[in-house]
Write a protein that holds these residues in place. Structure first.
Motif, mmCIF file in Angstrom:
data_model
loop_
_atom_site.group_PDB
_atom_site.id
_atom_site.type_symbol
_atom_site.label_atom_id
_atom_site.label_comp_id
_atom_site.label_asym_id
_atom_site.label_seq_id
_atom_site.Cartn_x
_atom_site.Cartn_y
_atom_site.Cartn_z
ATOM 1 N N MET A 20 23.529 27.805 79.078
ATOM 2 C CA MET A 20 23.791 29.209 78.785
ATOM 3 C C MET A 20 22.485 29.986 78.736
ATOM 4 O O MET A 20 21.423 29.419 78.458
ATOM 5 N N PRO A 21 22.532 31.307 79.004
ATOM 6 C CA PRO A 21 21.295 32.096 79.039
ATOM 7 C C PRO A 21 20.645 32.305 77.682
ATOM 8 O O PRO A 21 19.439 32.601 77.609
ATOM 9 N N SER A 22 21.417 32.170 76.608
ATOM 10 C CA SER A 22 20.861 32.408 75.276
ATOM 11 C C SER A 22 21.758 31.780 74.225
ATOM 12 O O SER A 22 22.910 31.398 74.498
ATOM 13 N N LEU A 23 21.232 31.677 72.991
ATOM 14 C CA LEU A 23 22.034 31.183 71.883
ATOM 15 C C LEU A 23 23.214 32.118 71.624
ATOM 16 O O LEU A 23 24.332 31.670 71.350
ATOM 17 N N GLU A 24 22.982 33.416 71.724
ATOM 18 C CA GLU A 24 24.051 34.391 71.519
ATOM 19 C C GLU A 24 25.188 34.189 72.517
ATOM 20 O O GLU A 24 26.366 34.204 72.151
ATOM 21 N N ALA A 25 24.827 34.001 73.784
ATOM 22 C CA ALA A 25 25.842 33.792 74.823
ATOM 23 C C ALA A 25 26.600 32.480 74.589
ATOM 24 O O ALA A 25 27.810 32.401 74.818
ATOM 25 N N TYR A 26 25.887 31.460 74.134
ATOM 26 C CA TYR A 26 26.499 30.158 73.857
ATOM 27 C C TYR A 26 27.537 30.277 72.732
ATOM 28 O O TYR A 26 28.677 29.812 72.873
ATOM 29 N N CYS A 27 27.159 30.926 71.640
ATOM 30 C CA CYS A 27 28.074 31.093 70.512
ATOM 31 C C CYS A 27 29.278 31.955 70.903
ATOM 32 O O CYS A 27 30.412 31.660 70.516
ATOM 33 N N GLN A 28 29.023 32.996 71.666
ATOM 34 C CA GLN A 28 30.102 33.884 72.086
ATOM 35 C C GLN A 28 31.107 33.162 72.973
ATOM 36 O O GLN A 28 32.313 33.345 72.837
ATOM 37 N N ARG A 29 30.594 32.328 73.881
ATOM 38 C CA ARG A 29 31.506 31.598 74.774
ATOM 39 C C ARG A 29 32.352 30.598 73.998
ATOM 40 O O ARG A 29 33.544 30.424 74.293
ATOM 41 N N LEU A 30 31.764 29.955 72.991
ATOM 42 C CA LEU A 30 32.545 29.046 72.157
ATOM 43 C C LEU A 30 33.674 29.794 71.466
ATOM 44 O O LEU A 30 34.812 29.319 71.402
ATOM 45 N N LEU B 147 28.327 21.433 56.785
ATOM 46 C CA LEU B 147 29.483 22.002 57.487
ATOM 47 C C LEU B 147 29.869 23.390 56.942
ATOM 48 O O LEU B 147 30.978 23.594 56.416
ATOM 49 N N PRO B 148 28.969 24.358 57.103
ATOM 50 C CA PRO B 148 29.312 25.729 56.706
ATOM 51 C C PRO B 148 30.310 26.323 57.693
ATOM 52 O O PRO B 148 30.663 25.684 58.691
ATOM 53 N N ASN B 149 30.763 27.551 57.449
ATOM 54 C CA ASN B 149 31.641 28.177 58.422
ATOM 55 C C ASN B 149 30.849 28.551 59.667
ATOM 56 O O ASN B 149 29.617 28.503 59.681
ATOM 57 N N PHE B 150 31.555 28.920 60.719
ATOM 58 C CA PHE B 150 30.910 29.142 62.021
ATOM 59 C C PHE B 150 29.858 30.237 61.962
ATOM 60 O O PHE B 150 28.755 30.076 62.503
ATOM 61 N N GLU B 151 30.152 31.358 61.323
ATOM 62 C CA GLU B 151 29.202 32.464 61.281
ATOM 63 C C GLU B 151 27.937 32.097 60.511
ATOM 64 O O GLU B 151 26.838 32.508 60.883
ATOM 65 N N THR B 152 28.078 31.327 59.441
ATOM 66 C CA THR B 152 26.898 30.879 58.687
ATOM 67 C C THR B 152 26.057 29.927 59.534
ATOM 68 O O THR B 152 24.823 30.038 59.571
ATOM 69 N N ALA B 153 26.710 28.999 60.220
ATOM 70 C CA ALA B 153 25.989 28.064 61.086
ATOM 71 C C ALA B 153 25.271 28.809 62.205
ATOM 72 O O ALA B 153 24.122 28.498 62.545
ATOM 73 N N ARG B 154 25.923 29.806 62.747
ATOM 74 C CA ARG B 154 25.315 30.621 63.805
ATOM 75 C C ARG B 154 24.074 31.343 63.281
ATOM 76 O O ARG B 154 23.043 31.386 63.957
ATOM 77 N N SER B 155 24.163 31.902 62.081
ATOM 78 C CA SER B 155 23.018 32.596 61.481
ATOM 79 C C SER B 155 21.851 31.638 61.240
ATOM 80 O O SER B 155 20.682 32.001 61.442
#
Length: 212
Positions: free
Chosen positions: A120-130, A172-180
């Motif tokens: 993926m082009p970036s971490l943001e794009a990777y998280c968004q695609r998931l 194992l935090p929630n997805f948004e916390t892990a993303r941050s």
């Protein structure tokens, strides 16, 4: 006035006739960035606000002798391009996204499990695609739990994220916390690389000229 505000209708004018372009209020259904389930919720919200929900929710059409029949019939040509009711068009869209759920779920599962940050082009794009894939899987009755989403998020990370990945796996935090947490790690690495580059820059020795 915001796009989500239904303007007050003029006397005798049905609220739906105040809409000049519904795409200003509801994004185009593409099945990826805008999933079917999300589109349905948003569409129904606006249909209720503009008093046309009965056209798509299965409510029986009024009898031809009913006083409201004529106004109902006049409305259809304004919102449809073919000779069918709004309900029939709604059901056709529903069938498109609900047919072959098993095959679609299998293909989406494969992409979800194979997704990697390196592709993926970036971490943001990777998280968004998931997130998008999780939404599409929910649409085909194969929902992804937040816990599984986090596990797959970590699973697709390259080796340089091992430290923060290990911590996420343990807590194992929630997805948004892990993303941050991952975004903070990216900023930390970027700052360290900038510092290293600055320290490695060659020092230029000034030339001193003597005047005799």
């Amino acid at each position: 006035m915001t796009n989500d505000t239904v303007p007050p209708p003029k006397s005798g004018l049905h609220p739906v006739f105040t809409v000049s372009n519904i795409q200003h209020k509801i994004r185009v259904l593409d099945g990826t960035k805008v999933t079917y389930a999300l589109w349905v919720r948003l569409f129904k919200l606006h249909a209720r606000g503009y008093k046309v929900l009965s056209h798509i929710d299965g409510t029986p059409a009024p009898a031809t002798t009913d006083d409201s029949y004529e106004s109902c019939d006049d409305l259809l040509p304004r919102v449809l391009e073919d000779e069918s009711t709004a309900r029939q068009a709604w059901v056709r869209v529903e069938n498109i996204f609900n047919n072959n759920k098993g095959a679609r779920a299998a293909a989406l599962e494969q992409e979800f499990n194979a997704l990697r940050l390196a592709n993926m082009p970036s971490l943001e794009a990777y998280c968004q695609r998931l997130r998008e894939l999780a939404g599409m899987l929910k649409d085909v009755d194969a929902p992804v739990t937040d816990r599984r989403l986090v596990i797959q998020l970590v699973r697709g990370l390259p080796g340089e994220y091992d430290t923060v990945a290990s911590y996420i796996n343990q807590t194992l935090p929630n997805f948004e916390t892990a993303r941050s947490m991952l975004e903070l790690e990216v900023h930390r690495k970027s700052g360290r690389e900038d510092t290293a580059t600055a320290l490695a820059a060659p020092t230029v020795t000034p030339l001193i000229f003597s005047v005799i």
